[in-house]
Design an enzyme around this catalytic site. Structure first.
Site, PDB file in Angstrom:
ATOM      1  N   HIS A 283       0.816  -1.220   0.000  1.00  0.00           N
ATOM      2  CA  HIS A 283       0.000   0.000   0.000  1.00  0.00           C
ATOM      3  C   HIS A 283       0.848   1.269   0.000  1.00  0.00           C
ATOM      4  O   HIS A 283       0.493   2.256  -0.627  1.00  0.00           O
ATOM      5  CB  HIS A 283      -0.950  -0.022   1.201  1.00  0.00           C
TER       6      HIS A 283
ATOM      7  N   ASP B 151      -5.328  -0.368  -8.143  1.00  0.00           N
ATOM      8  CA  ASP B 151      -5.013  -1.286  -7.044  1.00  0.00           C
ATOM      9  C   ASP B 151      -5.896  -2.520  -7.234  1.00  0.00           C
ATOM     10  O   ASP B 151      -6.822  -2.769  -6.476  1.00  0.00           O
ATOM     11  CB  ASP B 151      -5.313  -0.569  -5.732  1.00  0.00           C
TER      12      ASP B 151
END
Lengths: 285, 285
Positions: free
Chosen positions: A66, A158
């Site tokens: 992340h 993502d």
């Protein structure tokens, strides 16, 4: 040694390898119309989310992915204010993005509402980010949303791997629509798999991105123990020549007013360095 | 998904994880007095050597480890001529070391002759290095050999994990004897496990090395898919203050007259950068 039923194993067919995690118990299974999501409590990796048999996030090492999909682009862009995240329903990327004070709005477009609901229940430290006033969560097709929007400073893709619902997020047409949706100086970031196992995805992806109109790309390498080979990449793409992806606001990165687990200014630079076999293969691309 | 008998699994107890490789067939088992060595033909990783259940080398990714334990020290040392390798019986490290023209002699002290014999049979590309006129292979206790020798420019400790026969190669006494065995400006390198799983080994190791008289240490990170977490390190240690381990002969590294799979001058620099959690933990050390 054989692994008994107390282990969850993810097989990576293309590399003839598997990664297994010792399980305490299965906490939840959600068989949705798009995909099946399992949540496990593990011995040493905390909670773990698995989608269609592939490990997505664990408490222990999700931070690395992340941080590396978000902070490099955020410190490279001159003034990032308006962002979109395609996928990322666990809200881990959202959490990192919102650490930047310059951010005015983030739209997270996660096609599968179940990912967000389960993140809220089993990964509250990540999903807490959804409550930030600057965040908007939508449950629709990210590729279609991108076609209808513009003036974004950064788009973070993502996504899961290029199979199932995420397949179109790896297409030249999608990248072309991302290019249009970005404002001048905009940056797109795509998670781009393992250099050791997936050069057959990584190489054509770079080509598709450039053919879609992006001026340049920059690959970043990082350690991700719960993904195949433990070696993962993101690819940054610059909308136009005004952005030099090899540079970033190093002072701001060094002085960042928030904590990270992995990312720092040195890691930012180091992650952009590729090993010999990788450079050779990309030159042939 | 469960793994059937066509998989070899290595369990890493301390992290609650396992790494598995799909097997074609077991080629050989050698039950020696020191340790048991298995050789497998794998589907995608070529031949694989396993010692006491732990993967030591595979055809596919051994180069990364062997390059990263050797080239950084060789390009950091001002004029490396006389080397010793403790362990390393597969000859992969020896192969990399001998690529450097300045090297006049390398003594490889591998306690278990079976490792060398099996490398010659199943990893000929590596073991071919043993035929070089500059190489001497001995089968004795490496720690005892080090006590009796001196004037070495570089000592590479290419050992198994700190259990079994390799245990004493992680002790302060051994490091003190290495310090004595090095000439002025000498460098020792020790493989130093995974930052994600083994800070309990890595941290005291740095302390032991400094307490043994070394002037400074430098950790290098690299990707190693067949070792736990896929993230491994080596630690370089400088005998005295005349060596700055953060510097190296960058020009020579860039112009190196030999091929590598992973190592290059950029990787050399990048490998020295540590992520946030690691820096924080080492500062507390």
């Amino acid at each position: 040694m054989a692994l008994d039923k107390t282990w969850f194993s993810e097989i990576c067919e293309e590399s003839g390898t598997a990664f297994s995690v010792k399980i305490q118990e299965k906490l939840h299974t959600e068989e949705g119309s798009l995909q099946t999501i399992d949540i496990y409590a593990t011995e040493e990796y905390g909670n773990m989310m698995v989608i269609d048999g592939f490990i997505m996030i664990t408490d222990r090492d999700n931070q690395i992915y992340h941080e590396m999909i978000s902070h490099p682009a955020l410190f490279c862009h001159k003034n990032p204010r308006k962002l979109a995240i395609i996928g990322g329903g666990d809200c881990g990327t959202l959490k990192e993005v919102l650490k930047h004070k310059s951010i005015e709005s983030v739209t997270l477009i996660e096609i599968d509402e179940n990912v967000v609901l389960l993140a809220k229940k089993f990964f509250p430290v990540l999903a807490h980010a959804a409550e930030d006033d600057r965040a908007t969560i939508l449950h629709e097709n990210g590729a279609e949303w991108i076609r209808k929007h513009s003036d974004l400073d950064i788009i973070l893709i993502d996504s899961t791997d290029p199979v199932g619902p995420a397949q179109e997020l790896f297409s030249e047409e999608f990248y072309r629509n991302c290019h249009k949706a970005l404002a001048d100086g905009g940056i797109m970031v795509q998670q781009s798999e393992s250099p050791l196992y997936h050069m057959n995805i990584l190489k054509p992806m770079q080509k598709s991105i450039r053919q879609a109109g992006f001026a340049s790309t920059q690959i970043q390498h990082f350690f991700q123990s719960s993904y195949p080979s433990g070696w993962w990449t993101c690819t940054m793409a610059a909308k136009d020549a005004s952005t030099d992806l090899s540079k970033f606001n190093e002072q701001a990165s060094t002085d960042k007013p928030f904590d990270t687990f992995y990312y720092n200014a040195g890691i930012h630079k180091a992650s952009m360095v590729s090993p010999e076999f990788f450079k050779r293969e990309m030159e042939e691309n």
